[in-house]
Enzyme design. Structure first.
Site, mmCIF file in Angstrom:
data_model
loop_
_atom_site.group_PDB
_atom_site.id
_atom_site.type_symbol
_atom_site.label_atom_id
_atom_site.label_comp_id
_atom_site.label_asym_id
_atom_site.label_seq_id
_atom_site.Cartn_x
_atom_site.Cartn_y
_atom_site.Cartn_z
ATOM 1 N N ASP A 161 3.459 9.604 -0.666
ATOM 2 C CA ASP A 161 2.195 8.985 -0.141
ATOM 3 C C ASP A 161 2.024 7.841 -1.236
ATOM 4 O OD1 ASP A 161 0.032 8.249 1.293
ATOM 5 O OD2 ASP A 161 -0.590 10.330 1.550
ATOM 6 N N HIS A 211 0.735 -1.270 -0.008
ATOM 7 C CA HIS A 211 -0.105 -0.088 0.013
ATOM 8 C C HIS A 211 0.856 1.250 0.085
ATOM 9 C CE1 HIS A 211 -4.027 -1.694 0.792
ATOM 10 N NE2 HIS A 211 -3.252 -2.606 1.085
HETATM 11 C C1 GDG Z 1 -1.985 3.917 3.279
HETATM 12 C C2 GDG Z 1 -1.222 4.602 2.390
HETATM 13 C C3 GDG Z 1 -2.881 4.439 0.735
HETATM 14 C C4 GDG Z 1 -8.851 9.517 8.036
HETATM 15 N N1 GDG Z 1 -9.136 10.265 9.267
HETATM 16 C C5 GDG Z 1 -10.516 9.656 9.548
HETATM 17 C C6 GDG Z 1 -10.651 8.819 8.604
HETATM 18 N N2 GDG Z 1 -9.726 9.021 7.829
HETATM 19 C C7 GDG Z 1 -9.619 8.044 6.612
HETATM 20 C C8 GDG Z 1 -9.583 8.671 5.238
HETATM 21 C C9 GDG Z 1 -8.996 7.615 4.139
HETATM 22 C C10 GDG Z 1 -8.040 6.844 5.104
HETATM 23 O O1 GDG Z 1 -8.316 7.064 6.551
HETATM 24 C C11 GDG Z 1 -6.534 7.380 4.919
HETATM 25 O O2 GDG Z 1 -6.186 6.863 3.915
HETATM 26 P P1 GDG Z 1 -4.986 7.504 3.173
HETATM 27 O O3 GDG Z 1 -4.863 6.917 1.931
HETATM 28 O O4 GDG Z 1 -5.206 8.859 3.053
HETATM 29 O O5 GDG Z 1 -3.710 7.239 4.066
HETATM 30 P P2 GDG Z 1 -3.009 6.002 5.155
HETATM 31 O O6 GDG Z 1 -3.619 5.933 6.154
HETATM 32 O O7 GDG Z 1 -1.435 6.764 5.291
HETATM 33 O O8 GDG Z 1 -3.202 4.969 4.171
HETATM 34 C C12 GDG Z 1 -1.931 5.647 1.491
HETATM 35 C C13 GDG Z 1 -3.603 3.615 1.580
HETATM 36 O O9 GDG Z 1 -2.994 2.859 2.639
HETATM 37 C C14 GDG Z 1 -4.474 2.623 0.767
HETATM 38 O O10 GDG Z 1 -3.922 1.915 0.138
HETATM 39 O O11 GDG Z 1 -3.535 5.174 -0.083
HETATM 40 O O12 GDG Z 1 -0.848 6.058 0.422
HETATM 41 O O13 GDG Z 1 -0.196 5.541 3.153
HETATM 42 O O14 GDG Z 1 -9.728 6.626 3.853
HETATM 43 O O15 GDG Z 1 -10.966 8.915 4.990
HETATM 44 N N3 GDG Z 1 -11.909 8.008 8.369
HETATM 45 C C15 GDG Z 1 -12.809 8.327 9.671
HETATM 46 N N4 GDG Z 1 -12.522 9.107 10.456
HETATM 47 C C16 GDG Z 1 -11.298 10.107 10.678
HETATM 48 O O16 GDG Z 1 -11.196 10.691 11.390
HETATM 49 N N5 GDG Z 1 -13.999 7.702 9.769
#
Ligand code: GDG
Length: 470
Positions: free
Chosen positions: A375, A166
């Site tokens: 990222d 990821h």
């Molecule tokens: C890893 C990789 C890759 C965040 N705060 C809250 C909340 N979130 C959710 C967001 C989003 C998820 O968490 C975060 O996903 P990201 O992709 O932005 O980042 P990582 O956590 O670092 O994820 C990344 C991912 O894996 C998938 O392969 O894209 O690059 O680092 O969905 O909405 N959700 C809720 N409350 C929050 O306060 N419900």
């Protein structure tokens, strides 16, 4: 309700289980399906194939028997507090995470962390081997479990093994620092198919395998001495686009979005950032850029406001605690210097929120600012786009997020270039509504045509085909 474990023909192996254990007010505990996109994307395939999910249940030093929940077979892997410290917080998040994110913080190399990583990966592999039916598809997820494919193949050569990373896969020059570089490459090569977010990650991997292990490679194909193949390809992950769109369209979400604007004092423009509190997300640079825009009068705190949600993350890891203190200070200084009563330029929320609240925030935000230093993908950028049902809104996006390869109509920034970032924020802010709408339409088309179901279907179809036609 504990049940006798059944053997499955589709097994997902991930650090965390598909359900979280919640402690209820009366002290008893219950389970709740994890809110992530991965679970909802894989749940239908799993239900159809009596799938099983192998993962840690989140409570250290507790052994939980396999059980069925919400149509899924869950197989908990126990971790001791020492495992959590050395395998999870240590090797996974203190060594691999910074190393794979372009060394934006220094990775630490400790032999005892590595030993724990090996022994926990073996536990996951053993559990997967016991759970998989003959000839089953086993899909291993992410950087915490890179040794599992090889360990699993040694026990179960009959399985079709896939792996998906990821996070970014680093360039050769950085990966070489890792004292256990050969072991990890060999671990991944136990898979028939290794998936990456971007073609560049797959190319880095193939190049390393050729240079370090001396294996023959042909484009995305790696040939093993025994004649077996491993493929390395890109599968950019996505979101449940329709699900987010539906949620954003609901009356209650629209109402909540209006309420958020009212609570912020009816600003003309709401800028929004949503990230896990992580040093890869470029929070300090972003907050500094907004501080300067407000201080220089390019943004007027009477008219514009910046809301930053920073979800608590890895709070026991030293680098994350330091980051939190630095951000607290930075936001405090900017609000103290520039804010007036009832008008702080930055609203900083160190908290996590339900999905409904996230959708309302995305709906309320006129400009979404996503500026990671590195990222793998960044799902927040895609979620924002999916929630802009009327084609309004603008996205400022780091060129170092995997999502930049797909969301090409965003206002792109190099997050290390503070002046460039300020210009992009102002560009998005001042763009005409026709310009914003043109860009948003194109990005929405991309996000709806490439959703999480398509991602999972493509990976599973390729894995099945590759392992049938070696
Ligand atoms: C890893 C990789 C890759 C965040 N705060 C809250 C909340 N979130 C959710 C967001 C989003 C998820 O968490 C975060 O996903 P990201 O992709 O932005 O980042 P990582 O956590 O670092 O994820 C990344 C991912 O894996 C998938 O392969 O894209 O690059 O680092 O969905 O909405 N959700 C809720 N409350 C929050 O306060 N419900």
């Amino acid at each position: 309700m504990p049940t006798k474990p059944i053997k499955s023909s589709f097994v997902v192996v991930a650090n965390r289980l598909a359900a979280d254990r919640m402690v209820l007010p009366d002290g008893s505990s219950d389970w709740r399906t994890s809110p992530g996109g991965l679970v909802s994307a894989l749940a239908p395939v799993m239900r159809k194939n009596q799938g099983a999910w192998v993962g840690w249940h989140g409570a250290a030093d507790e052994v939980v028997e396999p059980f069925r929940y919400d149509g899924l077979q869950l197989v908990p892997v126990p971790l001791s507090s020492d495992d959590v410290r050395d395998y999870y917080e240590g090797f996974s998040n203190g060594t691999l995470w910074p190393l794979y994110h372009d060394v934006v913080e220094f990775p630490e190399f400790h032999r005892e962390w590595w030993d724990a990583y090996v022994s926990v990966n073996r536990r996951f592999a053993d559990m997967a081997a016991q759970t998989a039916k003959r000839g089953a598809v086993v899909w291993v997820q992410d950087y915490q479990l890179q040794l599992v494919p090889k360990m699993l193949r040694e026990q179960r050569p009959d399985l079709k093994i896939g792996f998906f990373l990821h996070i970014p896969f680093p360039p050769v020059e950085l990966y070489q620092q890792l004292p256990w570089r050969k072991e990890i490459l060999a671990g991944l090569l136990g898979a028939d198919l290794v998936g990456f977010q971007l073609p560049g990650g797959a190319q880095n991997f193939v190049r390393l395998v050729r240079n370090r292990l001396g294996l023959q490679t042909q484009r995305d194909r790696i040939v093993h001495p025994d004649g077996r193949d491993t493929r390395a390809k890109a599968y950019p992950i996505s979101i449940d686009s329709r699900g987010f769109e539906t949620l954003a369209s609901e009356q209650s979400t629209r109402y909540r979005a209006e309420q958020i604007r009212t609570d912020l004092g009816e600003p003309r423009t709401i800028f929004l950032g949503v990230d896990r509190l992580d040093y890869t997300k470029g929070l300090k640079q972003r907050i500094r850029a907004f501080g300067e825009l407000f201080a220089e009068g390019q943004l007027d705190p009477q008219e514009a406001t910046f809301v930053q949600v920073a979800t608590p993350s890895r709070e026991r890891v030293e680098q994350y605690r330091t980051l939190r203190d630095e951000i607290d200070r930075l936001v405090g200084r900017i609000n103290g210097d520039i804010g007036t009563i009832g008008r702080p330029p930055i609203t900083y929320l160190h908290n996590s929120y339900p999905r409904e609240e996230m959708a309302a925030l995305y709906r309320a935000a006129d400009v979404m600012v996503v500026t990671p230093l590195r990222d793998g993908m960044n799902l927040v950028a895609k979620e924002y786009v999916a929630c802009r049902t009327d084609n309004t809104g603008a996205l400022v996006l780091s060129e170092f997020a995997g999502a930049a390869a797909e969301l090409k109509q965003a206002w792109m920034v190099n997050p290390y270039d503070i002046n460039g970032m300020k210009d992009a924020v102002l560009g998005a802010h001042r763009a005409s509504s026709a310009e914003r709408s043109r860009r948003m339409r194109a990005m929405r088309k991309q996000v709806f045509e490439h959703d999480i179901d398509r991602w999972a279907d493509r990976f599973i179809a390729d894995l099945t085909e590759i392992s049938q036609n070696p």
